[in-house]
Design an enzyme around this catalytic site. Structure first.
Site, PDB file in Angstrom:
ATOM      1  N   TYR A  56       0.846  -1.205   0.000  1.00 58.58           N
ATOM      2  CA  TYR A  56       0.000   0.000   0.000  1.00 58.58           C
ATOM      3  C   TYR A  56       0.874   1.245   0.000  1.00 58.58           C
ATOM      4  CZ  TYR A  56      -5.010  -0.236  -0.016  1.00 58.58           C
ATOM      5  OH  TYR A  56      -6.308  -0.331  -0.444  1.00 58.58           O
ATOM      6  N   GLU A  58      -0.634   4.851  -0.472  1.00 54.52           N
ATOM      7  CA  GLU A  58      -1.451   6.056  -0.691  1.00 54.52           C
ATOM      8  C   GLU A  58      -0.597   7.311  -0.568  1.00 54.52           C
ATOM      9  OE1 GLU A  58      -4.806   6.155   1.925  1.00 54.52           O
ATOM     10  OE2 GLU A  58      -5.936   4.703   0.737  1.00 54.52           O
ATOM     11  N   ASP A 202      -7.409  13.079 -25.057  1.00 60.32           N
ATOM     12  CA  ASP A 202      -7.456  11.681 -24.622  1.00 60.32           C
ATOM     13  C   ASP A 202      -6.794  10.847 -25.719  1.00 60.32           C
ATOM     14  OD1 ASP A 202      -8.032   9.092 -23.973  1.00 60.32           O
ATOM     15  OD2 ASP A 202     -10.147   9.452 -23.503  1.00 60.32           O
ATOM     16  N   THR A 228      -4.588   5.677 -21.680  1.00 55.96           N
ATOM     17  CA  THR A 228      -4.389   4.341 -21.135  1.00 55.96           C
ATOM     18  C   THR A 228      -2.951   3.951 -21.445  1.00 55.96           C
ATOM     19  OG1 THR A 228      -5.093   3.320 -23.194  1.00 55.96           O
ATOM     20  CG2 THR A 228      -6.792   3.631 -21.515  1.00 55.96           C
ATOM     21  N   LYS A 231      -2.912   0.114 -24.743  1.00 53.93           N
ATOM     22  CA  LYS A 231      -3.345  -0.008 -26.146  1.00 53.93           C
ATOM     23  C   LYS A 231      -2.084   0.030 -27.026  1.00 53.93           C
ATOM     24  CE  LYS A 231      -7.917   1.517 -24.777  1.00 53.93           C
ATOM     25  NZ  LYS A 231      -9.001   2.531 -24.853  1.00 53.93           N
ATOM     26  N   ARG A 237      -2.560  -2.891 -18.156  1.00 57.53           N
ATOM     27  CA  ARG A 237      -3.784  -2.088 -18.077  1.00 57.53           C
ATOM     28  C   ARG A 237      -3.594  -1.033 -17.003  1.00 57.53           C
ATOM     29  NH1 ARG A 237      -6.950  -5.074 -21.215  1.00 57.53           N
ATOM     30  NH2 ARG A 237      -8.527  -3.462 -21.170  1.00 57.53           N
TER      31      ARG A 237
HETATM   32  C1  PLP Z   1      -9.964   2.859 -23.985  1.00 57.83           C
HETATM   33  C2  PLP Z   1     -10.322   4.266 -23.830  1.00 57.83           C
HETATM   34  C3  PLP Z   1     -10.613   4.821 -22.574  1.00 57.83           C
HETATM   35  C4  PLP Z   1     -10.882   4.021 -21.338  1.00 57.83           C
HETATM   36  O1  PLP Z   1      -9.982   3.163 -20.926  1.00 57.83           O
HETATM   37  P1  PLP Z   1     -10.346   2.000 -19.889  1.00 57.83           P
HETATM   38  O2  PLP Z   1      -8.989   1.620 -19.441  1.00 57.83           O
HETATM   39  O3  PLP Z   1     -11.069   0.970 -20.666  1.00 57.83           O
HETATM   40  O4  PLP Z   1     -11.184   2.589 -18.799  1.00 57.83           O
HETATM   41  C5  PLP Z   1     -10.797   6.184 -22.489  1.00 57.83           C
HETATM   42  N1  PLP Z   1     -10.733   6.959 -23.578  1.00 57.83           N
HETATM   43  C6  PLP Z   1     -10.493   6.453 -24.802  1.00 57.83           C
HETATM   44  C7  PLP Z   1     -10.426   7.369 -25.953  1.00 57.83           C
HETATM   45  C8  PLP Z   1     -10.286   5.101 -24.965  1.00 57.83           C
HETATM   46  O5  PLP Z   1     -10.086   4.614 -26.186  1.00 57.83           O
END
Ligand code: PLP
Length: 422
Positions: A56, A58, A202, A228, A231, A237
């Site tokens: 932990y 925090e 994003d 994220t 990807k 993740r």
């Molecule tokens: C995949 C994605 C997310 C969310 O990611 P998670 O890890 O699935 O919560 C947010 N914004 C965009 C543009 C994404 O493609």
């Protein structure tokens, strides 16, 4: 066989071990074309599966609420410094549990409940967390949504500007989950500046392409950048929020204590490893190959009469409108899966069908590029997709099974990180 081997798990919980082995084999045997997925390296798997999960912590480095941070502090600092260096930003917060909580932290940092916020509509390619109605972000804020032009499939920047001027959003999100074309960060930044909004880029889908120099960077244009890590960036993740100094402390407070408790240190370590990998010259080669493969696949699909939203791709992602093929996205994706080709059904802009059975499928090349496939394989991939979609229309299961075998045979020549042939 899964690598690293699951020796203890196989003894202690064989039922679960078998499920993981089954998934490893499935990932090995199938052509994985879901654009948000990838294969992480064995090094990332090791870091993510480490004893760091026991701890932990925090707070932030040097300001923790628990003792015993002699190794956790340097792990988190390493991850953050690597992110800052790789993307060229002043500040990285590497604690968000995933992309959705990272975006929620941006709302918490820069808007009040009920405030207008702006993002791309989900059916146009945006993300749930950009203010879609079923998401907390659409319920707790007042969402304003922009679209793509019907004729071009491209974001309508005139609409973005006029909506922003009329609604005065506190935050503007750019980026999304089904955008096959380059995002014009400078144009969004100009509009955000004009209306006094925080611009949040994003880059969940394209972070790896940006790191590898295969897509323009939002740095210098966006106030905050969420992404994220799993990807195209090819890590575990998780998520990160990148920002300049001016926005850093609001972001940090929103993540902890605003939204989260203890960071997932094993994930942070995996992110650090992935960032180290992404800083190597081979990763730039990878990122450019992802795009080259997507362009080659788009060309080959176009030659076979598939309608592609926006006519093609600039990145890793292809959105196919199957209307002209006489089949819905869902039955097509299901048939493709039986043919060993994994995709997801997806709405296309101005879709006339329902979200649960839309007109499109979404394809991408990050995972197959990690396996080592190149442009020369893309005509074959397109031929399989074409044949499988045709077989789905005719309910020809034998053809789907034959394709699955051919896919498996091809992939046997391309090693998968995390898997060793038995
Ligand atoms: C995949 C994605 C997310 C969310 O990611 P998670 O890890 O699935 O919560 C947010 N914004 C965009 C543009 C994404 O493609």
């Amino acid at each position: 066989m899964h690598t690293p081997p699951l020796r203890n798990l196989a003894t202690e919980d064989p039922e679960l071990a078998q499920l993981i082995e089954g998934e490893a084999q499935r990932q090995h045997d199938k052509l994985r074309l879901i654009p948000s997925e990838n294969y992480v390296s064995t090094a990332v798997l090791e870091a993510t599966g480490s004893v760091l999960t026991n701890k932990y912590s925090e707070g932030y480095t040097g300001k923790r609420y628990y003792e015993g941070q002699q190794f956790i502090d340097p792990v988190e600092t390493l991850a953050a410094r690597r992110a800052e260096q790789l993307f060229g930003v002043a500040h990285a917060n590497v604690q968000p549990y995933s992309g959705s909580p990272a975006n929620l932290a941006v709302y918490l940092a820069f808007a009040q409940p009920g405030d207008p916020v702006m993002g791309m509509a989900l059916p146009m390619g945006g993300h749930l967390t950009h203010g879609w109605s079923v998401s907390a972000t659409g319920k707790w804020f007042r969402p304003v949504r922009y679209s793509v032009r019907r004729e071009t499939g491209l974001v309508d920047m005139d609409e973005v500007r006029s909506l922003a001027l009329a609604e005065r959003p506190k935050i503007i999100f750019c980026g999304g989950t089904a955008i096959p074309r380059t995002i014009d960060f400078p144009a969004f930044a100009e509009i955000a500046r004009e209306v006094g909004a925080v611009l949040a880029a994003d880059i969940a889908h394209i972070a790896g392409l940006i790191a590898g120099g295969a897509h323009p960077s939002p740095v210098g244009h966006a106030d905050v950048i969420t992404t994220t890590t799993h990807k195209t960036l090819r890590g575990p993740r998780g998520a990160m929020i990148l920002s300049d100094e001016a926005h850093a402390s609001a972001v940090d407070k929103a993540v902890f204590p605003g939204l989260q408790g203890g960071p997932h240190n094993h994930t942070t370590a995996g992110i650090a490893v992935a960032l180290h990998e992404a800083a190597q010259p081979e990763f730039a080669t990878y990122a450019h190959q992802v795009v080259a493969n997507a362009k080659a696949l788009a060309t080959a699909l176009g030659e076979r009469g598939f309608d592609l939203v926006s006519g093609g791709t600039d990145n890793h992602l292809i959105l196919v409108d199957l209307t002209s093929k006489g089949i819905g996205g869902k039955p097509a994706a299901q048939a493709l899966d039986r043919a060993g080709i994994e995709t997801n059904y997806n709405t296309v802009p101005y879709d006339t069908r329902k979200p649960f059975d839309p007109s499109g499928v979404r394809l991408g090349t990050p995972a197959l590029t990690t396996r080592g496939l190149g442009e020369q394989s893309m005509p074959q991939v397109a031929a399989w997709i074409d044949e499988a979609v045709g077989a789905a229309v005719k309910e020809d299961e034998a053809t789907l099974a034959r394709i699955a075998g051919e896919v498996r045979d091809l992939l046997a020549g391309y090693p998968m990180p995390g898997f060793a042939a038995a």
